[in-house]
Design an enzyme around this catalytic site. Sequence first.
Site, PDB file in Angstrom:
ATOM      1  N   SER A 139       8.404  94.081  12.335  1.00 20.73           N
ATOM      2  CA  SER A 139       7.423  94.980  11.873  1.00 20.73           C
ATOM      3  C   SER A 139       6.660  94.181  10.777  1.00 20.73           C
ATOM      4  CB  SER A 139       7.982  95.680  11.002  1.00 20.73           C
ATOM      5  OG  SER A 139       7.075  96.810  10.068  1.00 20.73           O
ATOM      6  N   TYR A 164      14.313  99.979   6.252  1.00 22.93           N
ATOM      7  CA  TYR A 164      13.566  99.859   7.337  1.00 22.93           C
ATOM      8  C   TYR A 164      13.034  98.627   7.623  1.00 22.93           C
ATOM      9  CZ  TYR A 164      10.055  99.190  11.060  1.00 22.93           C
ATOM     10  OH  TYR A 164       8.997  99.332  11.913  1.00 22.93           O
TER      11      TYR A 164
END
Length: 347
Positions: A139, A164
């Site tokens: 990501s 995350y």
Amino acid sequence: MKPTLGYAVISSRPVLITGAAGFIGFHLCQRLLAEGRQVIGLDSMNEYYDVTLKQARLSRLKASPNFRFEHVDLTDRDRISALFHSAAPETVVNLAAQAGVRYSLTNPHAYAESNLNGFLNILEGCRHASVGHLVYASSSSIYGGSTRMPFCVHDPADHPLSLYAASKKANELMAHTYSHLFALPTTGLRFFTVYGPWGRPDMALFIFAKAILAGEPIDVFNHGNMQRDFTYIDDIVEGIARVMRHPATANPDWTSAAPDPATSSAPFRIHNVGGNSPVQLNRLIEVLEDALGRKANRNLMPIQPGDVPATFADVSSLQEATGFKPKIPIEIGVPRFVEWYREFYRV
């Protein structure tokens, strides 16, 4: 080392896609099935967002005789191991994960279970099944507090701002370990703000469209000054498909004296997959308003914890490795999303 731009011979062994009922996984499965590949799709069908949307995606995939669905959670070690043993996939694309920056602020354990333990099960499966290439979703969030733009895979990314993001950085480190110890080719793809038809309901474009059509206000964080490298789903899938055909290789020029974070002496690579053209959030809303034919009532708010003010992808490593760079602008992608949204929800 010069990249190989030609396509490898497609194997008769199946491709295993985790997160197959998810946004990116669904589109990738469709692409591979259209190419005549045998695809095994794995998904836990969790309730992080509307399961009926996942079921609708899945029903389309099941229409193909080349698609086989496995309802399995990544954290189920025994079932994952058995699946790898029986399926013997040539390539694995791991897109299953607990997503969402803001959700990680209130549900941190979900990220350790799925993104760490689940990913370890995938790595072990690849190791013991002699998988030829593991491609996995990382990501843009891992760039965290960095303000050096554009974000480059060859720069350090050691200050994530959410759990995350930290879990995605951990995936890259775990993958490198397996590349080093077991010569498993692994390629991590740092995705930048993916959008498009069949998208995730927790993403800004989806939330905005729903609110605007309902005549409700939209919360615009950082007063709309946030910049994101919005990347249309077709560009994401094209990037993945090309990377799949170019298994990671060792970098002969890599040196421990000046270690490159994106390559290694092991078969390990990291690439950005992003639009390479950051767009201000206010501009995205304008394009969405034009596509919907309605104006938004904007509720301007400060930036949220865990969010970063801007993202901007340097995609030169992806282009060097595959000959591809994303190219679809929001002026084309957003109207396509709106067309799908109106049809799917009968708005």
